[in-house]
Design an enzyme around this catalytic site. Sequence first.
Site, PDB file in Angstrom:
ATOM      1  N   CYS A  22     -11.670 -15.874 -37.745  1.00 43.55           N
ATOM      2  CA  CYS A  22     -13.051 -16.330 -37.891  1.00 43.55           C
ATOM      3  C   CYS A  22     -13.378 -17.389 -36.852  1.00 43.55           C
ATOM      4  O   CYS A  22     -12.528 -17.800 -36.062  1.00 43.55           O
ATOM      5  CB  CYS A  22     -13.310 -16.872 -39.297  1.00 43.55           C
ATOM      6  SG  CYS A  22     -12.344 -18.355 -39.670  1.00 43.55           S
ATOM      7  N   CYS A  25     -11.294 -20.517 -36.633  1.00 44.38           N
ATOM      8  CA  CYS A  25     -10.017 -20.340 -35.928  1.00 44.38           C
ATOM      9  C   CYS A  25     -10.212 -20.613 -34.440  1.00 44.38           C
ATOM     10  O   CYS A  25      -9.368 -21.253 -33.800  1.00 44.38           O
ATOM     11  CB  CYS A  25      -9.500 -18.912 -36.110  1.00 44.38           C
ATOM     12  SG  CYS A  25      -9.157 -18.447 -37.813  1.00 44.38           S
ATOM     13  N   CYS A  89      25.640 -11.196  -5.300  1.00 42.97           N
ATOM     14  CA  CYS A  89      26.647 -12.080  -5.901  1.00 42.97           C
ATOM     15  C   CYS A  89      26.025 -12.907  -7.016  1.00 42.97           C
ATOM     16  O   CYS A  89      24.812 -12.832  -7.264  1.00 42.97           O
ATOM     17  CB  CYS A  89      27.248 -12.998  -4.840  1.00 42.97           C
ATOM     18  SG  CYS A  89      26.034 -14.099  -4.083  1.00 42.97           S
ATOM     19  N   ASP A 511     -34.004 -11.910   0.225  1.00 44.64           N
ATOM     20  CA  ASP A 511     -33.864 -11.866   1.674  1.00 44.64           C
ATOM     21  C   ASP A 511     -34.307 -10.473   2.125  1.00 44.64           C
ATOM     22  O   ASP A 511     -34.106  -9.499   1.405  1.00 44.64           O
ATOM     23  CB  ASP A 511     -32.409 -12.115   2.056  1.00 44.64           C
ATOM     24  CG  ASP A 511     -32.149 -11.875   3.515  1.00 44.64           C
ATOM     25  OD1 ASP A 511     -32.797 -12.549   4.330  1.00 44.64           O
ATOM     26  OD2 ASP A 511     -31.326 -11.006   3.841  1.00 44.64           O
ATOM     27  N   ASP A 711     -27.543 -10.796   1.010  1.00 44.41           N
ATOM     28  CA  ASP A 711     -26.325 -10.050   1.336  1.00 44.41           C
ATOM     29  C   ASP A 711     -25.535 -10.619   2.505  1.00 44.41           C
ATOM     30  O   ASP A 711     -24.412 -10.194   2.755  1.00 44.41           O
ATOM     31  CB  ASP A 711     -26.666  -8.588   1.645  1.00 44.41           C
ATOM     32  CG  ASP A 711     -27.335  -8.441   3.001  1.00 44.41           C
ATOM     33  OD1 ASP A 711     -28.108  -9.352   3.395  1.00 44.41           O
ATOM     34  OD2 ASP A 711     -27.093  -7.434   3.682  1.00 44.41           O
ATOM     35  N   ASP A 715     -26.860 -16.197   3.674  1.00 50.08           N
ATOM     36  CA  ASP A 715     -27.501 -16.247   2.356  1.00 50.08           C
ATOM     37  C   ASP A 715     -26.670 -17.024   1.350  1.00 50.08           C
ATOM     38  O   ASP A 715     -27.155 -17.348   0.263  1.00 50.08           O
ATOM     39  CB  ASP A 715     -27.730 -14.829   1.815  1.00 50.08           C
ATOM     40  CG  ASP A 715     -28.739 -14.045   2.633  1.00 50.08           C
ATOM     41  OD1 ASP A 715     -29.675 -14.678   3.164  1.00 50.08           O
ATOM     42  OD2 ASP A 715     -28.589 -12.815   2.740  1.00 50.08           O
TER      43      ASP A 715
END
Length: 835
Positions: A22, A25, A89, A511, A711, A715
């Site tokens: 719940c 918790c 080893c 843009d 993009d 930007d």
Amino acid sequence: MLIGNEPGDRQTIKLSIEDMTCASCVRRVEKAIEKVPGVLEAAVNLATEKADVTFDGKPDVSAVAEAVRAAGYGVGEETLEFPVEGMTCASCIGRVEKALKAVPGVVDATANLANEHARVRFLRGAVTFDDLAAAIEKTGYRAIREAAAAETPSEEDRRAGEIAALRRSLIVAALLTTPLFIMEMGAHAVPAFGHYIHETIGMQANRLIQFVLATLVLAGPGLRFFKKGIPSLLRGAPDMNALVVIGTAAAWGFSTVATFAPGLLPGGAANVYFEAAAVIITLILAGRYLEARAKGRTGEAIRHLAGLRATSARILKDGQPVDVPLEAVVPGDIVLVRPGEKIAVDGEVTEGRSFVDESMITGEPMPVERKPGDSVTGGTINTTGSFSFRATRVGADTVLSQIIRMVEDAQAAKLPIQALVDRVTAWFVPAIIVVALATFGLWYVLGPSPELAHALVAAVAVLIIACPCAMGLATPTSIITGTGRAAELGVLFRQGTALQTLESTDVVAVDKTGTLTLGRPELTEIIPGGGFERNDVLSLVAAAEVRSEHPIALAIHEAAKSEGLEILAADAFEATSGQGISATVSGRKVETGSVAFMAARGLDVAPFAKDAERLAAQGASPLYAAIDDRLAALFAVTDPVKPTTKEAIAQLKALGVEVAMITGDNRRTAEAVAAMLGIDRVMAEVLPDGKVAAVKSLSEGGRKKVAFVGDGINDAPALAAADTGIAIGTGTDVAIESADIVLMAGDMRGVATGIALSRATMRNIRQNLFWAFGYNVALIPVAAGVLYPAFGILLSPAIAAGAMGLSSVFVVSNALRLKRFRPAAGPSKRKENWA
């Protein structure tokens, strides 16, 4: 698994938390983790059962795990065994074990020289095989991926096991409770049936049978509540299980006394409520079972994305094709792809050509051609031809893995609206216990005869009807479903909080180049000045533009190449950001740029005024060229608008959002494009370093929420400055890293989809919270008996248990409605479509 590195060496890990039931918790786990030294913050999600823990410095994962366990909850563990090459080893064993144990999240590690294997036990979610392999490779050894195998159930298998266990417990509880319910309630509902039981079985025998059946229910299927509820009571931190334990134990204990020692109770109070205890357990198990199944469906988007991965690859080894598991592919491998196969990892085509279905990334249904030099993405599907490619990104570095990680991070987010829930759930369960005690006291003192029985029934009903589970699930289930559906539609929320900020967007600033347009400008016209030849000017300007990375420079260069013109070498190249360039070509000074660039050099562009005005009205960008300090030509460069841009703008305006365009183009060109697309505001001739100021001005002093869509590298500052930054997925990595949301298809319609889905998700969250809080506010007083004096209504604990279970199921089911969200098909459609 480390999911982020931030300034100041901040690192975030994910952990799988078990045994939460719940909202209370969630808050207890968060508090326990936040007390660990070095932890900056912790965010726990009830729906995903995961914790995002941010450390200031090196993560101390073991300390966090101990803190979680001390709070009474579990931390999921996994064991992995895999071969290690190079161990020769005993000292090799020590070095490998030391390297593995140093990985944050590893609980224990052993290496075996005889079979050259390493066995690692680690906290689920905190470590990946790549982390272990990297640690081993730093010591000079090599972990072999192809044989790596988990020896413990996956998260999905664990959930499936939990659902199966709940189903078994529910069936057993129902089988034991049904005769008990019939014997007790049937006798009340049908007096003749009660008389028959009294005559044939006898009242005491009837009670003994009920005692046995109820005890079996509590000690069998109901034991899970006692195992978790009693420890939480002893720690002084009661949870939902504690409420069930107190309620059922009170009903069972009272009934047991009434059965075996009725003389200890006041006259008339020796009634039995065995059926209430059994029915409560059965109905709560039913609610938990339905809730677990519904919660499992909220994560279907992640499972779908993970299912897109290939499981194997065919690579060239010593010149021969060999099939290997996906994990065995490393960067540099040559991977062979046949028709109809999934592309295993990200890479670059080296030989052959084909058409590839990339709809899982871009959303575009038409396959795209891929030839030598082109990039391919893991998880996409080859359709026709065969080709080979060089693997460039594998494992967690592939685009698909990054998408999955983005979605997981967004689903783990806590929205600002969650703050209210956290404050309430911090005291909710203790408050319910206090209310139940008060209810018992009032009924015992003021209630009708038999006072003790009435007091017990009312108090148990209060304990059982309270539902912090619904409050804890209200927000995360909607976030998980909403962000998962968004990912399926190509909208990736890198920051889960963007779900809430995007909802209230007033202005979308975009843009122009690469966002509204294709980002591939084309040279459409050259008007030479007096005394200059067209081809001579084009050849010189193309030579000067060779070293420029601007898309317009590329367009001019490509035009010169396509016409077969000679492109000479350029010297003394110099670029003025956002304005133009200058260079020397064969001893001649060449300059190209904007009106402002020419004016700064004392050149008057008036002779080209009429042509520039005509071209700008057509949406072309005029560019001027000067040779040896003389105005030489006017170039017209057009960047075609994306076919879907106009529809996207219309969809945004239909959502009531203002659209603004920010561009470095001259005003006439910008306004021509804006008029064609229906854009509301134009901010033209904005230099790259002026985009941040432009975004801030659109907010009108913070009164409006602004989302910026871009993009390019230039930007990135504006994306970070906006209330919500939205990056086109086909753009640069810098822009994507600066954004809150990524549009994988490079399609502006994704902005409208994102806003509509954000609004739908936030509305869904508010519906869930209204139900969760309203349910508790309305029904807890009813359970306490507030309606009894006026209407004689007293809520049965069994009905309370059913209501509590259905409350959580309602919340999760409501969140699952977001899976049916459909983006608007066009401006004439509804703002948000639901199947």
